[in-house]
Design a protein around this motif. Structure first.
Motif, PDB file in Angstrom:
ATOM      1  N   LEU A  85      10.744  -8.845  -7.892  1.00 43.71           N
ATOM      2  CA  LEU A  85      10.898  -7.531  -7.250  1.00 43.71           C
ATOM      3  C   LEU A  85      11.136  -7.681  -5.753  1.00 43.71           C
ATOM      4  O   LEU A  85      12.010  -7.025  -5.182  1.00 43.71           O
ATOM      5  N   ILE A  86      10.380  -8.566  -5.116  1.00 45.03           N
ATOM      6  CA  ILE A  86      10.530  -8.765  -3.670  1.00 45.03           C
ATOM      7  C   ILE A  86      11.922  -9.311  -3.357  1.00 45.03           C
ATOM      8  O   ILE A  86      12.589  -8.845  -2.428  1.00 45.03           O
ATOM      9  N   ARG A  87      12.381 -10.269  -4.149  1.00 44.94           N
ATOM     10  CA  ARG A  87      13.713 -10.844  -3.945  1.00 44.94           C
ATOM     11  C   ARG A  87      14.787  -9.760  -4.064  1.00 44.94           C
ATOM     12  O   ARG A  87      15.681  -9.661  -3.216  1.00 44.94           O
ATOM     13  N   LEU A  88      14.704  -8.921  -5.101  1.00 48.28           N
ATOM     14  CA  LEU A  88      15.723  -7.887  -5.320  1.00 48.28           C
ATOM     15  C   LEU A  88      15.668  -6.800  -4.246  1.00 48.28           C
ATOM     16  O   LEU A  88      16.698  -6.324  -3.771  1.00 48.28           O
ATOM     17  N   ILE A  89      14.447  -6.411  -3.850  1.00 47.44           N
ATOM     18  CA  ILE A  89      14.296  -5.383  -2.816  1.00 47.44           C
ATOM     19  C   ILE A  89      14.836  -5.890  -1.480  1.00 47.44           C
ATOM     20  O   ILE A  89      15.531  -5.173  -0.764  1.00 47.44           O
ATOM     21  N   ARG A  90      14.536  -7.140  -1.146  1.00 44.79           N
ATOM     22  CA  ARG A  90      15.041  -7.700   0.125  1.00 44.79           C
ATOM     23  C   ARG A  90      16.563  -7.797   0.114  1.00 44.79           C
ATOM     24  O   ARG A  90      17.209  -7.602   1.136  1.00 44.79           O
ATOM     25  N   GLU A  91      17.119  -8.091  -1.041  1.00 47.14           N
ATOM     26  CA  GLU A  91      18.572  -8.257  -1.127  1.00 47.14           C
ATOM     27  C   GLU A  91      19.299  -6.906  -1.063  1.00 47.14           C
ATOM     28  O   GLU A  91      20.294  -6.760  -0.369  1.00 47.14           O
ATOM     29  N   HIS A  92      18.786  -5.904  -1.788  1.00 51.32           N
ATOM     30  CA  HIS A  92      19.529  -4.645  -1.946  1.00 51.32           C
ATOM     31  C   HIS A  92      19.030  -3.511  -1.046  1.00 51.32           C
ATOM     32  O   HIS A  92      19.698  -2.495  -0.911  1.00 51.32           O
ATOM     33  N   LYS A  93      17.826  -3.647  -0.505  1.00 52.38           N
ATOM     34  CA  LYS A  93      17.287  -2.714   0.490  1.00 52.38           C
ATOM     35  C   LYS A  93      17.267  -1.243   0.055  1.00 52.38           C
ATOM     36  O   LYS A  93      17.867  -0.383   0.705  1.00 52.38           O
ATOM     37  N   PRO A  94      16.546  -0.922  -1.016  1.00 53.97           N
ATOM     38  CA  PRO A  94      16.368   0.499  -1.352  1.00 53.97           C
ATOM     39  C   PRO A  94      15.492   1.178  -0.304  1.00 53.97           C
ATOM     40  O   PRO A  94      14.661   0.524   0.329  1.00 53.97           O
ATOM     41  N   GLU A  95      15.680   2.486  -0.129  1.00 57.80           N
ATOM     42  CA  GLU A  95      14.824   3.198   0.834  1.00 57.80           C
ATOM     43  C   GLU A  95      13.552   3.723   0.181  1.00 57.80           C
ATOM     44  O   GLU A  95      12.560   3.971   0.858  1.00 57.80           O
ATOM     45  N   ILE A  96      13.595   3.904  -1.146  1.00 56.85           N
ATOM     46  CA  ILE A  96      12.425   4.403  -1.883  1.00 56.85           C
ATOM     47  C   ILE A  96      12.273   3.562  -3.140  1.00 56.85           C
ATOM     48  O   ILE A  96      13.265   3.250  -3.813  1.00 56.85           O
ATOM     49  N   PHE A  97      11.024   3.191  -3.457  1.00 61.71           N
ATOM     50  CA  PHE A  97      10.738   2.427  -4.670  1.00 61.71           C
ATOM     51  C   PHE A  97       9.589   3.109  -5.395  1.00 61.71           C
ATOM     52  O   PHE A  97       8.511   3.290  -4.819  1.00 61.71           O
ATOM     53  N   LEU A  98       9.823   3.506  -6.642  1.00 58.35           N
ATOM     54  CA  LEU A  98       8.817   4.236  -7.424  1.00 58.35           C
ATOM     55  C   LEU A  98       8.394   3.425  -8.635  1.00 58.35           C
ATOM     56  O   LEU A  98       9.207   2.737  -9.252  1.00 58.35           O
ATOM     57  N   ALA A  99       7.117   3.543  -8.979  1.00 58.42           N
ATOM     58  CA  ALA A  99       6.597   2.869 -10.179  1.00 58.42           C
ATOM     59  C   ALA A  99       5.523   3.741 -10.801  1.00 58.42           C
ATOM     60  O   ALA A  99       4.922   4.581 -10.122  1.00 58.42           O
ATOM     61  N   GLY A 100       5.282   3.536 -12.072  1.00 57.61           N
ATOM     62  CA  GLY A 100       4.207   4.264 -12.744  1.00 57.61           C
ATOM     63  C   GLY A 100       2.854   3.721 -12.334  1.00 57.61           C
ATOM     64  O   GLY A 100       2.697   2.512 -12.132  1.00 57.61           O
ATOM     65  N   ALA A 101       1.879   4.613 -12.212  1.00 53.77           N
ATOM     66  CA  ALA A 101       0.506   4.182 -11.908  1.00 53.77           C
ATOM     67  C   ALA A 101      -0.182   3.792 -13.215  1.00 53.77           C
ATOM     68  O   ALA A 101      -1.168   4.380 -13.638  1.00 53.77           O
ATOM     69  N   THR A 102       0.398   2.783 -13.866  1.00 49.40           N
ATOM     70  CA  THR A 102      -0.158   2.221 -15.098  1.00 49.40           C
ATOM     71  C   THR A 102      -1.075   1.072 -14.702  1.00 49.40           C
ATOM     72  O   THR A 102      -1.193   0.755 -13.517  1.00 49.40           O
ATOM     73  N   SER A 103      -1.698   0.412 -15.675  1.00 46.99           N
ATOM     74  CA  SER A 103      -2.565  -0.713 -15.303  1.00 46.99           C
ATOM     75  C   SER A 103      -1.743  -1.812 -14.631  1.00 46.99           C
ATOM     76  O   SER A 103      -2.175  -2.412 -13.653  1.00 46.99           O
ATOM     77  N   LEU A 104      -0.517  -2.061 -15.119  1.00 46.34           N
ATOM     78  CA  LEU A 104       0.341  -3.055 -14.475  1.00 46.34           C
ATOM     79  C   LEU A 104       0.794  -2.562 -13.099  1.00 46.34           C
ATOM     80  O   LEU A 104       0.702  -3.288 -12.110  1.00 46.34           O
ATOM     81  N   GLY A 105       1.278  -1.333 -13.017  1.00 45.99           N
ATOM     82  CA  GLY A 105       1.757  -0.781 -11.753  1.00 45.99           C
ATOM     83  C   GLY A 105       0.689  -0.789 -10.673  1.00 45.99           C
ATOM     84  O   GLY A 105       0.963  -1.093  -9.503  1.00 45.99           O
ATOM     85  N   ARG A 106      -0.545  -0.483 -11.062  1.00 43.68           N
ATOM     86  CA  ARG A 106      -1.640  -0.409 -10.078  1.00 43.68           C
ATOM     87  C   ARG A 106      -1.964  -1.766  -9.477  1.00 43.68           C
ATOM     88  O   ARG A 106      -2.450  -1.856  -8.349  1.00 43.68           O
ATOM     89  N   SER A 107      -1.757  -2.845 -10.235  1.00 43.93           N
ATOM     90  CA  SER A 107      -2.064  -4.175  -9.681  1.00 43.93           C
ATOM     91  C   SER A 107      -0.824  -4.824  -9.064  1.00 43.93           C
ATOM     92  O   SER A 107      -0.923  -5.546  -8.077  1.00 43.93           O
ATOM     93  N   LEU A 108       0.350  -4.533  -9.623  1.00 44.64           N
ATOM     94  CA  LEU A 108       1.577  -5.199  -9.185  1.00 44.64           C
ATOM     95  C   LEU A 108       2.147  -4.609  -7.896  1.00 44.64           C
ATOM     96  O   LEU A 108       2.477  -5.338  -6.954  1.00 44.64           O
ATOM     97  N   ILE A 109       2.272  -3.291  -7.833  1.00 44.17           N
ATOM     98  CA  ILE A 109       3.021  -2.656  -6.753  1.00 44.17           C
ATOM     99  C   ILE A 109       2.329  -2.803  -5.387  1.00 44.17           C
ATOM    100  O   ILE A 109       3.015  -3.033  -4.388  1.00 44.17           O
ATOM    101  N   PRO A 110       0.999  -2.726  -5.289  1.00 47.95           N
ATOM    102  CA  PRO A 110       0.372  -2.988  -3.977  1.00 47.95           C
ATOM    103  C   PRO A 110       0.658  -4.398  -3.452  1.00 47.95           C
ATOM    104  O   PRO A 110       0.809  -4.601  -2.248  1.00 47.95           O
ATOM    105  N   ARG A 111       0.763  -5.372  -4.346  1.00 44.41           N
ATOM    106  CA  ARG A 111       1.086  -6.739  -3.919  1.00 44.41           C
ATOM    107  C   ARG A 111       2.498  -6.789  -3.337  1.00 44.41           C
ATOM    108  O   ARG A 111       2.736  -7.418  -2.312  1.00 44.41           O
ATOM    109  N   VAL A 112       3.424  -6.099  -4.008  1.00 47.00           N
ATOM    110  CA  VAL A 112       4.812  -6.046  -3.517  1.00 47.00           C
ATOM    111  C   VAL A 112       4.849  -5.398  -2.133  1.00 47.00           C
ATOM    112  O   VAL A 112       5.470  -5.913  -1.206  1.00 47.00           O
TER     113      VAL A 112
END
Length: 197
Positions: A85-112
């Motif tokens: 995710l970090i590699r793709l975000i750095r390459e393509h530079k989205p202005e907004i990134f959304l994810a579900g607040a699921t058990s995976l989303g809650r642990s993964l997205i704060p790290r990103v």
């Protein structure tokens, strides 16, 4: 400026055992609305293996789907997901990134967000756009749910939010002829973790 260098709205299309979560489609529906407001593209990013239903992501007004398909991504390996995710975000530079607040989303997205040194709001129940500043207005309950706080991220991009499932309605039917872009998996980019035996 920030809003010149970063463009587009991305949704993390979470899957488990090759099946997409309902929240993915809810976020794509809301993401299409936000993208139309900003006059920008909506993209989904999917990490997994043998995703049979990938075309379904295009039924919600998605312009592009970035698909990283590799056996190593089949089981929601968080370290791999973070690095991709970090590699793709750095390459393509989205202005907004959304994810579900699921058990995976809650642990993964704060790290990103932490590695990208950008702001993040967790468990949002509302999303809107301040057009004057191209800022995402992120609404979330505060003080035990007694008030709703609106949070913005003026200093950094992407603006990242996780959203509770079932907040937005999934409304298919706006297939815009989007395309699926296959991206190679870069396993060597992952930092190794120490295992205690």
């Amino acid at each position: 400026t920030l809003s010149d260098s970063h463009r587009g709205i991305w949704v993390f299309a979470e899957q488990r055992d090759g099946i997409f979560k309902n929240v993915d489609f809810e976020l794509l529906s809301k993401g299409r609305e936000l993208a139309d407001t900003l006059k920008t593209e909506l993209s989904a990013v999917c990490l997994g293996h043998n995703m049979n239903d990938i075309d379904r992501l295009l039924d919600y007004g998605t312009d592009k789907v970035y698909l990283v398909d590799n056996p190593a991504l089949a089981t929601n390996q968080e370290d791999f997901y973070v690095s991709e995710l970090i590699r793709l975000i750095r390459e393509h530079k989205p202005e907004i990134f959304l994810a579900g607040a699921t058990s995976l989303g809650r642990s993964l997205i704060p790290r990103v967000a932490a590695i990208l040194r950008t702001g993040m709001s967790a468990d949002c129940t509302g999303l809107d756009i301040d057009m004057a500043k191209r800022e995402l207005l992120q609404t979330k309950p505060a003080f035990g749910g007694n008030i709703l706080a609106i949070i913005t991220c003026p200093e950094s991009r992407p603006q990242i939010a996780s959203v509770r499932p079932r907040v937005f309605k999934a409304t298919p039917g706006s297939n815009r002829g989007g395309r699926i872009i296959k991206v190679d998996f870069q396993k060597e980019a992952v930092s190794s973790r120490t295992k205690l035996l």
